[in-house]
Design a protein around this motif. Structure first.
Motif, PDB file in Angstrom:
ATOM      1  N   PHE A  84     -28.275  84.726  69.783  1.00 33.54           N
ATOM      2  CA  PHE A  84     -26.845  85.018  69.794  1.00 33.54           C
ATOM      3  C   PHE A  84     -26.002  83.930  69.135  1.00 33.54           C
ATOM      4  O   PHE A  84     -24.781  83.988  69.169  1.00 33.54           O
ATOM      5  N   SER A  85     -26.640  82.970  68.533  1.00 32.19           N
ATOM      6  CA  SER A  85     -25.942  81.991  67.692  1.00 32.19           C
ATOM      7  C   SER A  85     -26.892  81.600  66.562  1.00 32.19           C
ATOM      8  O   SER A  85     -27.427  80.495  66.545  1.00 32.19           O
ATOM      9  N   PRO A  86     -27.097  82.522  65.614  1.00 27.72           N
ATOM     10  CA  PRO A  86     -28.120  82.285  64.588  1.00 27.72           C
ATOM     11  C   PRO A  86     -27.817  81.142  63.629  1.00 27.72           C
ATOM     12  O   PRO A  86     -28.737  80.575  63.049  1.00 27.72           O
ATOM     13  N   GLY A  87     -26.570  80.800  63.429  1.00 29.14           N
ATOM     14  CA  GLY A  87     -26.249  79.704  62.513  1.00 29.14           C
ATOM     15  C   GLY A  87     -26.528  80.043  61.056  1.00 29.14           C
ATOM     16  O   GLY A  87     -26.642  79.133  60.240  1.00 29.14           O
ATOM     17  N   TYR A  98     -29.168  92.903  63.236  1.00 30.87           N
ATOM     18  CA  TYR A  98     -28.131  91.889  63.350  1.00 30.87           C
ATOM     19  C   TYR A  98     -26.752  92.536  63.326  1.00 30.87           C
ATOM     20  O   TYR A  98     -26.572  93.659  62.869  1.00 30.87           O
ATOM     21  N   LEU A  99     -25.801  91.806  63.864  1.00 30.92           N
ATOM     22  CA  LEU A  99     -24.418  92.257  63.941  1.00 30.92           C
ATOM     23  C   LEU A  99     -23.565  91.297  63.141  1.00 30.92           C
ATOM     24  O   LEU A  99     -23.652  90.073  63.324  1.00 30.92           O
ATOM     25  N   LEU A 100     -22.766  91.845  62.229  1.00 33.24           N
ATOM     26  CA  LEU A 100     -21.837  91.032  61.443  1.00 33.24           C
ATOM     27  C   LEU A 100     -20.431  91.244  62.000  1.00 33.24           C
ATOM     28  O   LEU A 100     -20.022  92.376  62.243  1.00 33.24           O
ATOM     29  N   ILE A 101     -19.724  90.151  62.194  1.00 36.12           N
ATOM     30  CA  ILE A 101     -18.335  90.238  62.647  1.00 36.12           C
ATOM     31  C   ILE A 101     -17.441  89.531  61.635  1.00 36.12           C
ATOM     32  O   ILE A 101     -17.897  88.711  60.843  1.00 36.12           O
ATOM     33  N   SER A 102     -16.148  89.867  61.696  1.00 40.89           N
ATOM     34  CA  SER A 102     -15.178  89.320  60.764  1.00 40.89           C
ATOM     35  C   SER A 102     -13.958  88.838  61.539  1.00 40.89           C
ATOM     36  O   SER A 102     -13.590  89.416  62.556  1.00 40.89           O
ATOM     37  N   LYS A 103     -13.324  87.797  61.039  1.00 43.86           N
ATOM     38  CA  LYS A 103     -12.062  87.343  61.625  1.00 43.86           C
ATOM     39  C   LYS A 103     -10.909  88.216  61.160  1.00 43.86           C
ATOM     40  O   LYS A 103      -9.898  88.354  61.834  1.00 43.86           O
ATOM     41  N   ASN A 160     -25.229  87.832  65.941  1.00 42.19           N
ATOM     42  CA  ASN A 160     -26.525  87.783  66.612  1.00 42.19           C
ATOM     43  C   ASN A 160     -27.580  88.353  65.686  1.00 42.19           C
ATOM     44  O   ASN A 160     -27.262  89.060  64.734  1.00 42.19           O
ATOM     45  N   MET A 161     -28.830  88.024  65.983  1.00 44.45           N
ATOM     46  CA  MET A 161     -29.929  88.505  65.142  1.00 44.45           C
ATOM     47  C   MET A 161     -31.197  88.592  65.971  1.00 44.45           C
ATOM     48  O   MET A 161     -31.490  87.695  66.757  1.00 44.45           O
TER      49      MET A 161
END
Length: 161
Positions: free
Chosen positions: A79-82, A109-114, A62-63
Protein backbone atom coordinates in the motif's frame (compact mmCIF):
# COMPACT_ATOMS: atom_id res chain seq x y z
CA UNK A 1 -65.52 -5.22 0.83
CA UNK A 2 -63.65 -4.14 -2.32
CA UNK A 3 -61.61 -1.56 -0.41
CA UNK A 4 -60.50 -4.16 2.14
CA UNK A 5 -59.34 -6.59 -0.57
CA UNK A 6 -57.38 -3.84 -2.36
CA UNK A 7 -55.76 -2.82 0.92
CA UNK A 8 -54.78 -6.42 1.67
CA UNK A 9 -53.11 -6.72 -1.75
CA UNK A 10 -51.40 -3.31 -1.90
CA UNK A 11 -50.17 -3.08 1.70
CA UNK A 12 -47.67 -6.00 1.51
CA UNK A 13 -46.33 -4.77 -1.85
CA UNK A 14 -45.89 -1.20 -0.59
CA UNK A 15 -44.29 -2.29 2.68
CA UNK A 16 -41.90 -4.62 0.78
CA UNK A 17 -40.87 -1.77 -1.55
CA UNK A 18 -40.36 0.57 1.42
CA UNK A 19 -38.26 -2.02 3.29
CA UNK A 20 -36.10 -2.71 0.23
CA UNK A 21 -35.52 1.01 -0.27
CA UNK A 22 -34.51 1.42 3.37
CA UNK A 23 -32.16 -1.59 3.29
CA UNK A 24 -30.46 -0.86 -0.01
CA UNK A 25 -30.65 2.91 -0.19
CA UNK A 26 -31.37 5.10 -3.16
CA UNK A 27 -29.30 4.74 -6.30
CA UNK A 28 -26.87 7.60 -6.74
CA UNK A 29 -23.50 8.70 -8.08
CA UNK A 30 -21.56 6.59 -5.57
CA UNK A 31 -23.20 3.43 -6.89
CA UNK A 32 -21.46 3.49 -10.26
CA UNK A 33 -19.23 0.50 -10.87
CA UNK A 34 -15.72 1.32 -11.94
CA UNK A 35 -14.28 -1.04 -14.51
CA UNK A 36 -10.70 -2.25 -14.53
CA UNK A 37 -8.22 -1.28 -17.21
CA UNK A 38 -5.38 -3.33 -18.59
CA UNK A 39 -2.08 -2.29 -20.10
CA UNK A 40 0.56 -3.52 -22.50
CA UNK A 41 3.59 -4.96 -20.76
CA UNK A 42 7.15 -4.48 -21.98
CA UNK A 43 10.66 -5.07 -20.73
CA UNK A 44 13.13 -2.20 -20.51
CA UNK A 45 16.45 -3.52 -19.32
CA UNK A 46 15.76 -5.31 -16.04
CA UNK A 47 12.51 -3.40 -15.48
CA UNK A 48 9.01 -4.69 -16.28
CA UNK A 49 6.96 -1.72 -17.56
CA UNK A 50 3.29 -1.05 -18.24
CA UNK A 51 2.06 1.56 -20.73
CA UNK A 52 -0.44 3.90 -19.10
CA UNK A 53 -2.67 5.70 -21.61
CA UNK A 54 -3.64 9.22 -20.59
CA UNK A 55 -1.31 9.05 -17.57
CA UNK A 56 -1.69 12.76 -16.59
CA UNK A 57 -0.57 13.05 -12.94
CA UNK A 58 -1.73 9.57 -11.83
CA UNK A 59 0.56 7.71 -9.43
CA UNK A 60 0.27 4.24 -7.85
CA UNK A 61 -1.43 4.03 -4.46
CA UNK A 62 -1.15 0.25 -4.06
CA UNK A 63 0.16 -2.72 -5.99
CA UNK A 64 -0.19 -6.47 -5.82
CA UNK A 65 2.05 -8.86 -7.75
CA UNK A 66 1.04 -12.47 -7.28
CA UNK A 67 1.28 -15.78 -9.12
CA UNK A 68 -1.82 -16.12 -11.29
CA UNK A 69 -3.24 -19.09 -9.36
CA UNK A 70 -3.17 -17.28 -5.99
CA UNK A 71 -6.63 -17.22 -4.31
CA UNK A 72 -8.02 -13.71 -3.68
CA UNK A 73 -7.77 -13.99 0.10
CA UNK A 74 -4.08 -14.92 -0.08
CA UNK A 75 -2.90 -12.13 -2.40
CA UNK A 76 -0.28 -9.72 -1.09
CA UNK A 77 -0.54 -5.97 -1.69
CA UNK A 78 1.90 -3.15 -1.03
CA UNK A 79 0.00 0.00 0.00
CA UNK A 80 3.00 2.29 -0.36
CA UNK A 81 4.85 0.99 -3.43
CA UNK A 82 7.09 4.03 -3.89
CA UNK A 83 6.89 3.66 -7.68
CA UNK A 84 6.07 6.48 -10.11
CA UNK A 85 4.46 6.82 -13.51
CA UNK A 86 6.93 8.59 -15.80
CA UNK A 87 6.57 9.22 -19.54
CA UNK A 88 3.33 7.23 -19.63
CA UNK A 89 4.93 4.11 -18.12
CA UNK A 90 4.87 2.45 -14.74
CA UNK A 91 8.05 0.39 -14.34
CA UNK A 92 8.79 -2.26 -11.73
CA UNK A 93 12.52 -2.54 -10.99
CA UNK A 94 14.03 -5.81 -9.69
CA UNK A 95 14.61 -4.07 -6.34
CA UNK A 96 10.82 -3.82 -5.91
CA UNK A 97 9.92 -7.29 -7.23
CA UNK A 98 12.14 -9.90 -8.83
CA UNK A 99 10.24 -11.92 -11.42
CA UNK A 100 11.45 -15.50 -11.94
CA UNK A 101 12.41 -16.81 -15.39
CA UNK A 102 9.14 -18.71 -15.81
CA UNK A 103 5.53 -18.37 -14.66
CA UNK A 104 2.27 -16.46 -14.98
CA UNK A 105 1.52 -13.46 -12.79
CA UNK A 106 -1.35 -11.09 -12.11
CA UNK A 107 -0.44 -7.50 -11.37
CA UNK A 108 -3.13 -5.30 -9.83
CA UNK A 109 -2.63 -1.65 -8.99
CA UNK A 110 -4.61 1.49 -8.31
CA UNK A 111 -3.60 4.87 -9.71
CA UNK A 112 -4.78 8.02 -7.98
CA UNK A 113 -4.50 11.67 -8.93
CA UNK A 114 -4.41 14.92 -6.98
CA UNK A 115 -6.22 16.67 -9.83
CA UNK A 116 -8.86 14.08 -10.78
CA UNK A 117 -11.33 12.44 -8.41
CA UNK A 118 -11.64 9.12 -10.24
CA UNK A 119 -9.04 6.49 -9.31
CA UNK A 120 -8.02 4.05 -12.05
CA UNK A 121 -7.79 0.33 -11.35
CA UNK A 122 -5.51 -1.83 -13.51
CA UNK A 123 -5.29 -5.60 -13.86
CA UNK A 124 -2.52 -7.07 -16.00
CA UNK A 125 -1.82 -10.74 -16.49
CA UNK A 126 1.53 -11.70 -17.93
CA UNK A 127 3.62 -14.73 -18.63
CA UNK A 128 7.37 -15.01 -18.35
CA UNK A 129 9.05 -17.76 -20.31
CA UNK A 130 12.79 -17.97 -20.78
CA UNK A 131 13.24 -14.41 -19.58
CA UNK A 132 10.77 -13.00 -22.17
CA UNK A 133 7.58 -11.29 -21.05
CA UNK A 134 4.20 -11.69 -22.80
CA UNK A 135 0.74 -10.25 -22.21
CA UNK A 136 -1.90 -12.84 -21.33
CA UNK A 137 -5.64 -12.21 -21.63
CA UNK A 138 -7.18 -11.96 -18.14
CA UNK A 139 -10.24 -14.11 -17.44
CA UNK A 140 -13.63 -12.68 -16.45
CA UNK A 141 -12.88 -13.64 -12.84
CA UNK A 142 -9.65 -11.64 -12.87
CA UNK A 143 -10.86 -8.38 -14.42
CA UNK A 144 -14.06 -6.34 -14.31
CA UNK A 145 -15.00 -5.06 -17.76
CA UNK A 146 -18.11 -3.42 -19.22
CA UNK A 147 -20.56 -5.66 -21.03
CA UNK A 148 -18.89 -5.96 -24.39
CA UNK A 149 -16.79 -8.43 -26.27
CA UNK A 150 -13.25 -8.45 -24.91
CA UNK A 151 -10.55 -8.95 -27.52
CA UNK A 152 -6.82 -8.56 -27.57
CA UNK A 153 -5.61 -5.81 -29.89
CA UNK A 154 -1.82 -5.45 -30.03
CA UNK A 155 -1.62 -7.21 -26.63
CA UNK A 156 -3.83 -4.54 -25.01
CA UNK A 157 -7.38 -5.41 -24.00
CA UNK A 158 -9.99 -3.25 -25.71
CA UNK A 159 -13.76 -3.33 -25.94
CA UNK A 160 -15.31 -3.69 -29.33
CA UNK A 161 -19.03 -3.32 -29.78
Amino acid sequence: MVKTTGFRVLWPACSLALCLLMLTGCPGPGDRMRFDETAQVSQQGDNVCFNITDARDYQPANMGINPRSTPSKEKNFNFSPGLTVADGKLCIPPSFYHFPDKGQFIIEYLLISKEYDEPRSFVITLEINGGHIYNVTPTEREISLPYCRYVMDNSVGTCQL
